[in-house]
Design an enzyme around this catalytic site. Sequence first.
Site, PDB file in Angstrom:
ATOM      1  NE  ARG A  79      -0.325   0.455   4.936  1.00 46.14           N
ATOM      2  CZ  ARG A  79       0.551   1.351   5.366  1.00 46.14           C
ATOM      3  NH1 ARG A  79       0.841   2.408   4.623  1.00 46.14           N
ATOM      4  NH2 ARG A  79       1.166   1.177   6.528  1.00 46.14           N
ATOM      5  N   GLY A  80       0.255   2.366  -0.409  1.00 46.56           N
ATOM      6  CA  GLY A  80       0.922   3.644  -0.299  1.00 46.56           C
ATOM      7  C   GLY A  80       0.953   4.102   1.151  1.00 46.56           C
ATOM      8  N   GLY A  81       1.674   5.166   1.402  1.00 44.48           N
ATOM      9  CA  GLY A  81       1.738   5.723   2.748  1.00 44.48           C
ATOM     10  C   GLY A  81       2.920   5.199   3.538  1.00 44.48           C
ATOM     11  CB  THR A  84      -0.382   2.786   9.971  1.00 46.83           C
ATOM     12  OG1 THR A  84      -1.413   3.234  10.864  1.00 46.83           O
ATOM     13  CG2 THR A  84      -0.866   1.569   9.212  1.00 46.83           C
ATOM     14  CB  ILE A 147      -6.645   6.586   4.460  1.00 48.65           C
ATOM     15  CG1 ILE A 147      -7.900   6.779   5.329  1.00 48.65           C
ATOM     16  CG2 ILE A 147      -7.024   6.113   3.063  1.00 48.65           C
ATOM     17  CD1 ILE A 147      -8.817   7.885   4.852  1.00 48.65           C
ATOM     18  N   GLY A 148      -4.472   4.166   3.605  1.00 50.99           N
ATOM     19  CA  GLY A 148      -3.455   3.839   2.612  1.00 50.99           C
ATOM     20  C   GLY A 148      -4.005   2.805   1.656  1.00 50.99           C
ATOM     21  N   GLY A 159      -6.835   0.091   2.805  1.00 54.04           N
ATOM     22  CA  GLY A 159      -7.936   0.997   3.132  1.00 54.04           C
ATOM     23  C   GLY A 159      -7.764   1.823   4.388  1.00 54.04           C
ATOM     24  CB  CYS A 177       0.699   8.557   9.099  1.00 54.27           C
ATOM     25  SG  CYS A 177      -0.706   7.507   9.483  1.00 54.27           S
TER      26      CYS A 177
END
Length: 228
Positions: A79-81, A84, A147-148, A159, A177
């Site tokens: 995922r992006g980001g 977390t 969110i990612g 998500g 994050c």
Amino acid sequence: MTAPRVLEVRDLGLVAYDEAWALQKETATRRIAGEIPDTLMVVQHPPVVTLGRSTKPGHLLVSAEWLELRGVQVREVERGGDITIHEPGQLVLYPIIDLKQHRQDLHWYLRQLEEVVIRALASFGLDAERRAGLTGVWLDGRKIASIGVHAKDWVVWHGIGFNVVNDLSTFAHVVPCGIDRVEMTTVARESVRGGRPVPSVAEVQQALVAAMGAVFGLSVVSRGDRGA
């Protein structure tokens, strides 16, 4: 008459991160092939640290080995980001949605996921906000949802991590994050702070699912396979 588009909701309860991750990818493959409708998986996870594609060195404040010895998994994901946390008491929403049926714009999609959280919080009297240049949702400067996402052929997965009643202890081991000095919060803490009743996890889940359907213009149907 055109049949309504649906969002099939799968309530999986508490499930290991690796199991849910594999199921997301399998579901995304089926969505890309057009075999299933847009799908929303709702889960909770045992403690796990996930490292997104943008995770910077130093954002994990302890070693992965130290965490693993204390029962906290560490996973590098697509995922992006940034970095977390997922832990019990946090609701995790994994929408597997074909953006070709909505809007082929990932920035738009991220704003829609924020809108889902904002609407759900509003139903409990909590006035949430966005932060310019950042992804996620805040309450009075405290971050409540991360969110990612990842996309292939315009089908998205991963998500939202939405803090409901989790104790946030695992967040002490990361820079959440990648935002220095960010304060994390939960629905429970913000409800108490505002003198409001604390909603149950089930009530918050219901509000999130309803908001997903409304924001994306989908008719919600339950698969009813909790614990599968």
